[in-house]
Design a protein around this motif. Structure first.
Motif, PDB file in Angstrom:
ATOM      1  N   PRO A  40      39.564 -61.048  84.005  1.00 52.12           N
ATOM      2  CA  PRO A  40      41.014 -61.269  83.998  1.00 52.12           C
ATOM      3  C   PRO A  40      41.806 -60.156  84.654  1.00 52.12           C
ATOM      4  O   PRO A  40      42.899 -60.403  85.186  1.00 52.12           O
ATOM      5  N   GLY A  41      41.298 -58.934  84.654  1.00 53.48           N
ATOM      6  CA  GLY A  41      41.990 -57.850  85.332  1.00 53.48           C
ATOM      7  C   GLY A  41      42.008 -57.998  86.839  1.00 53.48           C
ATOM      8  O   GLY A  41      42.819 -57.365  87.523  1.00 53.48           O
ATOM      9  N   GLU A  42      41.111 -58.846  87.358  1.00 57.65           N
ATOM     10  CA  GLU A  42      41.056 -59.120  88.801  1.00 57.65           C
ATOM     11  C   GLU A  42      41.710 -60.451  89.136  1.00 57.65           C
ATOM     12  O   GLU A  42      41.567 -60.955  90.255  1.00 57.65           O
ATOM     13  N   GLY A  43      42.399 -61.054  88.174  1.00 58.51           N
ATOM     14  CA  GLY A  43      43.136 -62.286  88.419  1.00 58.51           C
ATOM     15  C   GLY A  43      42.455 -63.553  87.949  1.00 58.51           C
ATOM     16  O   GLY A  43      43.033 -64.646  88.097  1.00 58.51           O
ATOM     17  N   ASP A  68      48.822 -53.080  76.004  1.00 59.94           N
ATOM     18  CA  ASP A  68      49.286 -54.421  76.359  1.00 59.94           C
ATOM     19  C   ASP A  68      49.936 -54.485  77.731  1.00 59.94           C
ATOM     20  O   ASP A  68      50.169 -55.579  78.252  1.00 59.94           O
ATOM     21  N   ASP A  69      50.246 -53.329  78.314  1.00 57.47           N
ATOM     22  CA  ASP A  69      50.821 -53.331  79.655  1.00 57.47           C
ATOM     23  C   ASP A  69      49.780 -53.588  80.732  1.00 57.47           C
ATOM     24  O   ASP A  69      50.139 -53.850  81.881  1.00 57.47           O
ATOM     25  N   LEU A  70      48.504 -53.534  80.363  1.00 57.18           N
ATOM     26  CA  LEU A  70      47.444 -53.812  81.327  1.00 57.18           C
ATOM     27  C   LEU A  70      47.149 -55.309  81.359  1.00 57.18           C
ATOM     28  O   LEU A  70      47.053 -55.956  80.324  1.00 57.18           O
ATOM     29  N   GLY A  71      46.969 -55.833  82.560  1.00 52.87           N
ATOM     30  CA  GLY A  71      46.812 -57.279  82.705  1.00 52.87           C
ATOM     31  C   GLY A  71      45.614 -57.842  81.969  1.00 52.87           C
ATOM     32  O   GLY A  71      45.697 -58.914  81.360  1.00 52.87           O
ATOM     33  N   ASN A  72      44.478 -57.130  82.005  1.00 53.41           N
ATOM     34  CA  ASN A  72      43.295 -57.664  81.335  1.00 53.41           C
ATOM     35  C   ASN A  72      43.465 -57.665  79.826  1.00 53.41           C
ATOM     36  O   ASN A  72      43.052 -58.606  79.133  1.00 53.41           O
ATOM     37  N   VAL A  73      44.085 -56.608  79.282  1.00 55.60           N
ATOM     38  CA  VAL A  73      44.267 -56.529  77.830  1.00 55.60           C
ATOM     39  C   VAL A  73      45.218 -57.623  77.361  1.00 55.60           C
ATOM     40  O   VAL A  73      44.926 -58.344  76.393  1.00 55.60           O
ATOM     41  N   SER A  74      46.345 -57.774  78.017  1.00 51.65           N
ATOM     42  CA  SER A  74      47.309 -58.792  77.583  1.00 51.65           C
ATOM     43  C   SER A  74      46.729 -60.194  77.732  1.00 51.65           C
ATOM     44  O   SER A  74      46.923 -61.057  76.863  1.00 51.65           O
ATOM     45  N   ALA A  75      45.964 -60.441  78.821  1.00 48.86           N
ATOM     46  CA  ALA A  75      45.389 -61.775  79.020  1.00 48.86           C
ATOM     47  C   ALA A  75      44.386 -62.100  77.924  1.00 48.86           C
ATOM     48  O   ALA A  75      44.387 -63.217  77.374  1.00 48.86           O
ATOM     49  N   ILE A  76      43.528 -61.153  77.581  1.00 45.11           N
ATOM     50  CA  ILE A  76      42.514 -61.420  76.563  1.00 45.11           C
ATOM     51  C   ILE A  76      43.150 -61.531  75.186  1.00 45.11           C
ATOM     52  O   ILE A  76      42.803 -62.432  74.394  1.00 45.11           O
ATOM     53  N   MET A  77      44.097 -60.653  74.875  1.00 45.11           N
ATOM     54  CA  MET A  77      44.743 -60.716  73.565  1.00 45.11           C
ATOM     55  C   MET A  77      45.498 -62.041  73.396  1.00 45.11           C
ATOM     56  O   MET A  77      45.495 -62.627  72.305  1.00 45.11           O
ATOM     57  N   ASP A  78      46.127 -62.533  74.457  1.00 47.87           N
ATOM     58  CA  ASP A  78      46.832 -63.814  74.379  1.00 47.87           C
ATOM     59  C   ASP A  78      45.862 -64.987  74.241  1.00 47.87           C
ATOM     60  O   ASP A  78      46.227 -66.045  73.722  1.00 47.87           O
ATOM     61  N   TRP A  79      44.638 -64.803  74.703  1.00 44.47           N
ATOM     62  CA  TRP A  79      43.635 -65.865  74.731  1.00 44.47           C
ATOM     63  C   TRP A  79      42.785 -65.924  73.470  1.00 44.47           C
ATOM     64  O   TRP A  79      42.264 -66.986  73.120  1.00 44.47           O
ATOM     65  N   LEU A  80      42.630 -64.816  72.765  1.00 42.99           N
ATOM     66  CA  LEU A  80      41.745 -64.778  71.604  1.00 42.99           C
ATOM     67  C   LEU A  80      42.099 -65.804  70.520  1.00 42.99           C
ATOM     68  O   LEU A  80      41.179 -66.297  69.840  1.00 42.99           O
ATOM     69  N   PRO A  81      43.361 -66.163  70.290  1.00 44.39           N
ATOM     70  CA  PRO A  81      43.615 -67.232  69.319  1.00 44.39           C
ATOM     71  C   PRO A  81      42.875 -68.526  69.628  1.00 44.39           C
ATOM     72  O   PRO A  81      42.465 -69.243  68.707  1.00 44.39           O
ATOM     73  N   LYS A  82      42.693 -68.832  70.915  1.00 48.04           N
ATOM     74  CA  LYS A  82      41.935 -70.044  71.284  1.00 48.04           C
ATOM     75  C   LYS A  82      40.472 -69.906  70.866  1.00 48.04           C
ATOM     76  O   LYS A  82      39.848 -70.883  70.438  1.00 48.04           O
TER      77      LYS A  82
END
Length: 245
Positions: A40-43, A68-82
């Motif tokens: 996710p950090g690479e898009g 959370d300002d890092l793209g990979n961290v925010s993407a994974i944290m937003d996705w973990l509920p799924k």
């Protein structure tokens, strides 16, 4: 310990551009699984539908689970509920374990005395973890933060510096603080790319780590083989090396 999904795909989520599945990939290939790799950090976009996967593995990385300002961290944290809402198995390795712990309400923080674990350190099974972890085991670490224990989680392994080393929730969600994926190639790559960071408090320098690898890695690798068979693949029989992709 888990009901095996008919899916033969594993979703591998990396927090760096260069991360590789290493020993984890070698073991799971022998059970006939195929991999879907996302960075996710690479898009790369993380999948919304997890029905087609047996297992999700989120690997480590050099960043904090709190960034959370890092793209990979925010993407994974937003996705973990799924992931939590699905039936897929989850294995978080180091940062991946910390992210899941944080999502489930636990803290992720540095050691109060500024200590790290960078190199080979001993972990011990808890009473609950004796079927999966030896009483004493030397494992490979590279981290400066640790995770609290989420509500509903069972602690399976502990250690003298960071007391929370492995947990599970309902046999489906697993987090481990150490790195079973690290093989000879990735170990040397890590030392080449970040060997200057090994002088942090309680860290082990490159030569001490290489000596530890020669002494402890065979037993550590054998442990992961047993862990994978009991937890990650259940009753699926291993295939010959080279089968699966």
């Amino acid at each position: 310990m888990n009901q095996l999904s008919p899916a033969k795909r594993i979703l591998l989520v990396f927090n760096s551009a260069t991360g590789q599945p290493g020993r984890v990939g070698d073991v799971m290939r022998r059970y006939g699984y195929t991999f879907d790799i996302r960075r996710p950090g690479e898009g790369d976009v993380l999948p919304h539908d997890l029905d087609g996967y047996h297992l999700v593995v989120v690997f480590g990385g050099p960043m904090s689970a709190n960034e959370d300002d890092l793209g990979n961290v925010s993407a994974i944290m937003d996705w973990l509920p799924k992931v939590v809402a699905s039936d897929v198995m989850y294995l978080g390795i180091c940062l991946g374990a910390q992210m899941m712990a944080r999502h489930l309400g636990a803290s992720v923080a540095p050691h109060p005395d500024g200590l790290t674990e960078i190199g080979y350190y001993r972990v011990q099974a808890t009473e609950a973890g004796r079927d999966l972890f030896p009483d004493n085991m030397m494992v490979y670490h590279w981290h400066s933060e640790g995770f609290g224990l989420p509500d509903g989680a069972e602690l399976m392994a502990t250690g003298p510096t960071f007391p929370h080393q492995a947990y599970h929730i309902d046999g489906r969600i697993w987090g481990i603080q150490f790195h079973p994926e690290v093989d000879d190639e990735s170990h040397e790559r890590w030392l080449s790319g970040a060997g200057d960071k090994t002088d942090r408090p309680n860290g082990q320098g490159p030569e001490e780590q290489r000596a530890g690898r020669a002494k402890y890695d065979a037993d550590f690798g054998a442990w992961f083989e047993r862990f994978a068979a009991k937890v990650l693949v259940s009753d699926r029989a291993p295939m010959r090396a080279g089968c699966g992709d």
